[in-house]
Write a protein that holds these residues in place. Structure first.
Motif, mmCIF file in Angstrom:
data_model
loop_
_atom_site.group_PDB
_atom_site.id
_atom_site.type_symbol
_atom_site.label_atom_id
_atom_site.label_comp_id
_atom_site.label_asym_id
_atom_site.label_seq_id
_atom_site.Cartn_x
_atom_site.Cartn_y
_atom_site.Cartn_z
ATOM 1 N N ARG B 111 0.829 -1.215 0.000
ATOM 2 C CA ARG B 111 0.000 0.000 0.000
ATOM 3 C C ARG B 111 0.861 1.263 0.000
ATOM 4 N N PHE B 112 1.957 1.230 0.726
ATOM 5 C CA PHE B 112 2.793 2.430 0.815
ATOM 6 C C PHE B 112 3.380 2.809 -0.544
ATOM 7 N N THR B 113 3.743 1.803 -1.348
ATOM 8 C CA THR B 113 4.350 2.091 -2.656
ATOM 9 C C THR B 113 3.321 2.138 -3.781
ATOM 10 N N CYS B 114 2.050 1.917 -3.453
ATOM 11 C CA CYS B 114 0.968 1.924 -4.453
ATOM 12 C C CYS B 114 0.871 3.306 -5.107
ATOM 13 N N TYR B 115 0.656 3.314 -6.409
ATOM 14 C CA TYR B 115 0.579 4.591 -7.121
ATOM 15 C C TYR B 115 -0.561 5.453 -6.584
ATOM 16 N N TYR B 116 -1.696 4.839 -6.219
ATOM 17 C CA TYR B 116 -2.789 5.664 -5.713
ATOM 18 C C TYR B 116 -2.446 6.257 -4.346
ATOM 19 N N TYR B 117 -1.956 5.405 -3.445
ATOM 20 C CA TYR B 117 -1.663 5.917 -2.107
ATOM 21 C C TYR B 117 -0.545 6.961 -2.147
ATOM 22 N N ARG B 118 0.391 6.783 -3.071
ATOM 23 C CA ARG B 118 1.434 7.806 -3.212
ATOM 24 C C ARG B 118 0.790 9.154 -3.507
ATOM 25 N N ARG B 119 -0.133 9.168 -4.455
ATOM 26 C CA ARG B 119 -0.848 10.414 -4.766
ATOM 27 C C ARG B 119 -1.516 10.957 -3.507
ATOM 28 N N ALA B 120 -2.167 10.058 -2.765
ATOM 29 C CA ALA B 120 -2.941 10.501 -1.607
ATOM 30 C C ALA B 120 -2.041 11.095 -0.529
ATOM 31 N N TYR B 121 -0.949 10.403 -0.200
ATOM 32 C CA TYR B 121 -0.162 10.949 0.924
ATOM 33 C C TYR B 121 0.810 12.034 0.487
ATOM 34 N N TYR B 122 1.244 12.041 -0.780
ATOM 35 C CA TYR B 122 2.044 13.186 -1.230
ATOM 36 C C TYR B 122 1.216 14.458 -1.132
ATOM 37 N N ARG B 123 -0.060 14.339 -1.479
ATOM 38 C CA ARG B 123 -0.919 15.520 -1.418
ATOM 39 C C ARG B 123 -1.243 15.897 0.025
ATOM 40 N N ALA B 137 4.414 22.988 -0.637
ATOM 41 C CA ALA B 137 4.892 23.524 0.646
ATOM 42 C C ALA B 137 6.408 23.456 0.793
ATOM 43 N N HIS B 138 7.123 23.071 -0.266
ATOM 44 C CA HIS B 138 8.568 22.844 -0.125
ATOM 45 C C HIS B 138 9.373 23.799 -1.006
ATOM 46 N N VAL B 139 10.545 24.135 -0.516
ATOM 47 C CA VAL B 139 11.402 25.054 -1.265
ATOM 48 C C VAL B 139 12.053 24.329 -2.436
ATOM 49 N N ARG B 140 12.525 23.101 -2.193
ATOM 50 C CA ARG B 140 13.152 22.307 -3.265
ATOM 51 C C ARG B 140 12.322 21.067 -3.502
ATOM 52 N N TYR B 141 12.457 20.513 -4.703
ATOM 53 C CA TYR B 141 11.669 19.327 -5.020
ATOM 54 C C TYR B 141 12.420 18.470 -6.029
ATOM 55 N N THR B 142 12.628 17.206 -5.694
ATOM 56 C CA THR B 142 13.261 16.279 -6.653
ATOM 57 C C THR B 142 12.390 15.056 -6.906
ATOM 58 N N GLY B 143 11.232 14.983 -6.250
ATOM 59 C CA GLY B 143 10.285 13.910 -6.533
ATOM 60 C C GLY B 143 10.839 12.534 -6.241
ATOM 61 N N GLU B 144 10.551 11.602 -7.145
ATOM 62 C CA GLU B 144 10.975 10.217 -6.944
ATOM 63 C C GLU B 144 12.237 9.904 -7.740
ATOM 64 N N SER B 145 13.027 10.935 -8.016
ATOM 65 C CA SER B 145 14.223 10.704 -8.824
ATOM 66 C C SER B 145 15.451 10.406 -7.973
ATOM 67 N N ARG B 146 15.342 10.557 -6.655
ATOM 68 C CA ARG B 146 16.496 10.331 -5.782
ATOM 69 C C ARG B 146 16.093 9.506 -4.571
ATOM 70 N N PHE B 147 17.112 8.998 -3.863
ATOM 71 C CA PHE B 147 16.857 8.294 -2.613
ATOM 72 C C PHE B 147 16.292 9.285 -1.601
ATOM 73 N N PRO B 148 15.331 8.974 -0.794
ATOM 74 C CA PRO B 148 14.745 7.644 -0.601
ATOM 75 C C PRO B 148 13.552 7.321 -1.503
ATOM 76 N N LEU B 149 12.944 8.341 -2.132
ATOM 77 C CA LEU B 149 11.691 8.059 -2.833
ATOM 78 C C LEU B 149 11.878 7.237 -4.099
ATOM 79 N N ILE B 150 13.113 7.124 -4.569
ATOM 80 C CA ILE B 150 13.340 6.281 -5.746
ATOM 81 C C ILE B 150 13.019 4.814 -5.426
ATOM 82 N N VAL B 151 13.014 4.490 -4.134
ATOM 83 C CA VAL B 151 12.713 3.113 -3.703
ATOM 84 C C VAL B 151 11.251 2.745 -4.003
ATOM 85 N N GLN B 152 10.422 3.753 -4.278
ATOM 86 C CA GLN B 152 9.034 3.450 -4.658
ATOM 87 C C GLN B 152 8.962 2.518 -5.860
#
Lengths: 256, 273
Positions: B111-123, B137-152
């Motif tokens: 569930r944590f890595t699910c594409y839908y839940y990602r949308r829900a909790y990122y928002r 709400a963030h000054v910088r943003y790299t999304g899922e291109s770097r660790f740790p979110l690349i683990v998704q």
């Protein structure tokens, strides 16, 4: 008697602000009609980009009450009570009033390698409908660039623009990647152009006037293809084995 | 003639004055309702699931009550400390704390890595962004291109493990028809476990990774007709992934609660026939 208030952004790169225009509502009007009436009566110098008035040219994109919308497809009677705010697209530099400079998108378009089919076989190309129907959805794009405008990766982070193609070009990648005749592998380039930066919040899908399922049908399938190519050890092993089989078969054929 | 293909790419010019006021959003609708609801439901579930996983009791209704109901949070119950009747033949002896903690990492990871839940909790939790056309709400943003979110990107592996759990929970639902000492029958608990297993299957089969693995990764469907049929089957389910995600999450929590209430004697598992 005036019964609607249009709060329209007036300005240029030097600055600007909202100006209110009071008008009487007319039945069946869309926001663009009202903007044209303001041009005709109160503000002949009000700049806005438009063309078809039918939701097909993608020119009149703006932010109506804070949401990216096509002005020609937004009915006045479906907006809530109170002043209607009309502002230019936030993600792009302003030229004047409601007109923005969307050339970022055309620069990104140049980075997507064009359709590259193999030489046609004897008798010409043949494709089956089931092989091309996925890509046909993406061909509906009218390049209104509202998906680009609403995408927070560039809307809120200007520094990402050089490295992020945006949803409009991810559907272009997907369209070509799913095309049965195309020979390019665009997965690496899609990754380089920021596919990993997308955190699939689906705002692009929400604002698309053509109802293209940008996230579900293009971005996530492209992300999964990148996973196949880059992050999945089982898929990597499978490719190695298949390649070995293929090479062995080719070697056998070479030996006659 | 210069075409798009032959035109040299010029650098993207950064900066430039943007139009509109410098405000987080101009939206007038109640855009905050969705993040508030998401935070409320997910927080409630996480708090309840954590308490249920650590409680280590009242997770199985056995032969003493003529029932065979096990909580989905504790199935498969693999440790030596499991209540008699709740575990299969193979047991793990070295695990001494709650058996739920041994297995929950897999469904929670799915569930944590699910594409839908990602949308829900990122928002809703991360506010990146809290809603469309509302400022990040963030000054910088790299999304899922770097660790740790690349683990998704490991989502498909959690999907494989999720399938194993679905099979186990389906077996649990079938076993719930057995009423020791009474024969076969249907109780409210049987229906609850069947509903839970069914929704978990719908959630898994509607998963985006499942759709890709079924056939979405193909360039030409006509050369892979069987995978095309799988893809055609899961595609309409995929369109309802969000609904299945919420329904299965709520029902799995309620299933645990139901078993817990029956096991503790708070309520009786009513026999239908």
């Amino acid at each position: 008697m005036a019964d609607i208030t249009m709060r329209v952004w007036r300005g240029d790169p030097g600055g600007g602000g909202f100006e209110d225009y009071e008008l009487q509502s007319q039945e069946g009007e869309v926001v663009l009609d009202v903007i044209h009436r303001i041009q005709a009566t109160d503000a002949p110098d009000l700049a806005c980009r438009w063309n078809c008035k039918a939701g097909k040219c993608g020119s009149c994109s703006a932010e109506v009450n804070g949401k990216p919308r096509l002005m020609c497809m937004t009915r006045m009677d479906q907006l809530p009570e109170g002043p209607v705010t009309v502002a230019p697209m936030r993600a792009f530099p302003i030229i004047r009033d409601l007109v923005t400079d969307v050339s970022f998108n055309f620069e990104m378009a140049k980075k997507v390698p064009a359709f590259d089919p193999a030489p046609p076989p004897e008798g010409g190309y043949r494709m089956q409908q089931i092989d091309i129907e996925r890509g046909q959805e993406f061909r509906k794009c009218i390049e209104c660039f509202m998906c680009q405008d609403v995408c927070h990766v560039i809307r809120d982070h200007e520094e990402n623009k050089p490295n992020y193609a945006g949803p409009r070009f991810f559907i272009r990648f997907a369209e070509l990647e799913m095309h049965p005749l195309d020979t390019n592998d665009r997965r690496e380039l899609a990754k380089e152009l920021g596919l990993g930066m997308c955190n699939i919040t689906k705002c692009c899908t929400e604002v698309c006037p053509e109802h293209i399922k940008i996230t579900d049908n293009a971005i996530i399938p492209m992300k999964e293809r990148v996973v196949d190519a880059q992050y999945d050890p089982v898929a990597w092993l499978g490719r190695k084995i298949l390649r070995r089989h293929k090479l062995t078969a080719e070697e056998a054929a070479d030996r006659g | 003639m210069t075409t798009v293909e032959s035109a040299p790419a010029t650098p993207v010019i950064l900066g430039g004055t943007r139009g509109g006021p410098d405000k987080p959003t101009l939206r007038k609708d109640r855009w905050w309702v969705s993040p508030v609801v998401t935070v409320s439901v997910l927080t409630t579930f996480v708090v309840y699931a954590t308490w249920a996983a650590f409680s280590n009791r009242n997770y199985y209704v056995g032969a003493d009550m003529h029932r065979n109901l096990i909580s989905p949070f504790y199935s498969p119950c693999l440790t030596e400390s499991c209540v008699p009747g709740s575990h299969p033949a193979t047991v793990i002896t070295w695990w001494t704390i709650s058996p739920a903690l041994l297995i929950l990492i897999f469904p929670l990871g799915f569930r944590f890595t699910c594409y839908y839940y990602r949308r829900a909790y990122y928002r809703s939790f991360w506010w990146a962004p809290p809603a469309c056309a509302v400022a990040d709400a963030h000054v910088r943003y790299t999304g899922e291109s770097r660790f740790p979110l690349i683990v998704q990107n490991v989502h498909r592996y959690f999907f494989y493990f999720g399938l194993i759990f679905n099979v186990i929970l389906t077996i649990d639902a079938v076993r719930a028809f057995q009423q020791p000492g009474l024969g076969l029958g249907v109780t409210v608990g049987t229906i609850v476990l069947c509903l839970n297993a069914g929704l978990l299957w719908l959630y898994s089969l509607s998963c985006h990774a499942c759709r890709h693995l079924c056939g979405g990764g193909m360039r030409t469907f006509s050369e892979h007709p069987i995978r095309y049929r799988f893809w055609k089957f899961v595609t309409p389910l995929n369109a309802r992934h969000m609904q299945f995600a919420w329904m299965s999450l709520i029902v799995v929590g309620l299933t645990d609660l139901y078993v817990r209430l029956v096991a503790s004697g708070t309520i009786t598992d009513f026999k239908l026939f």
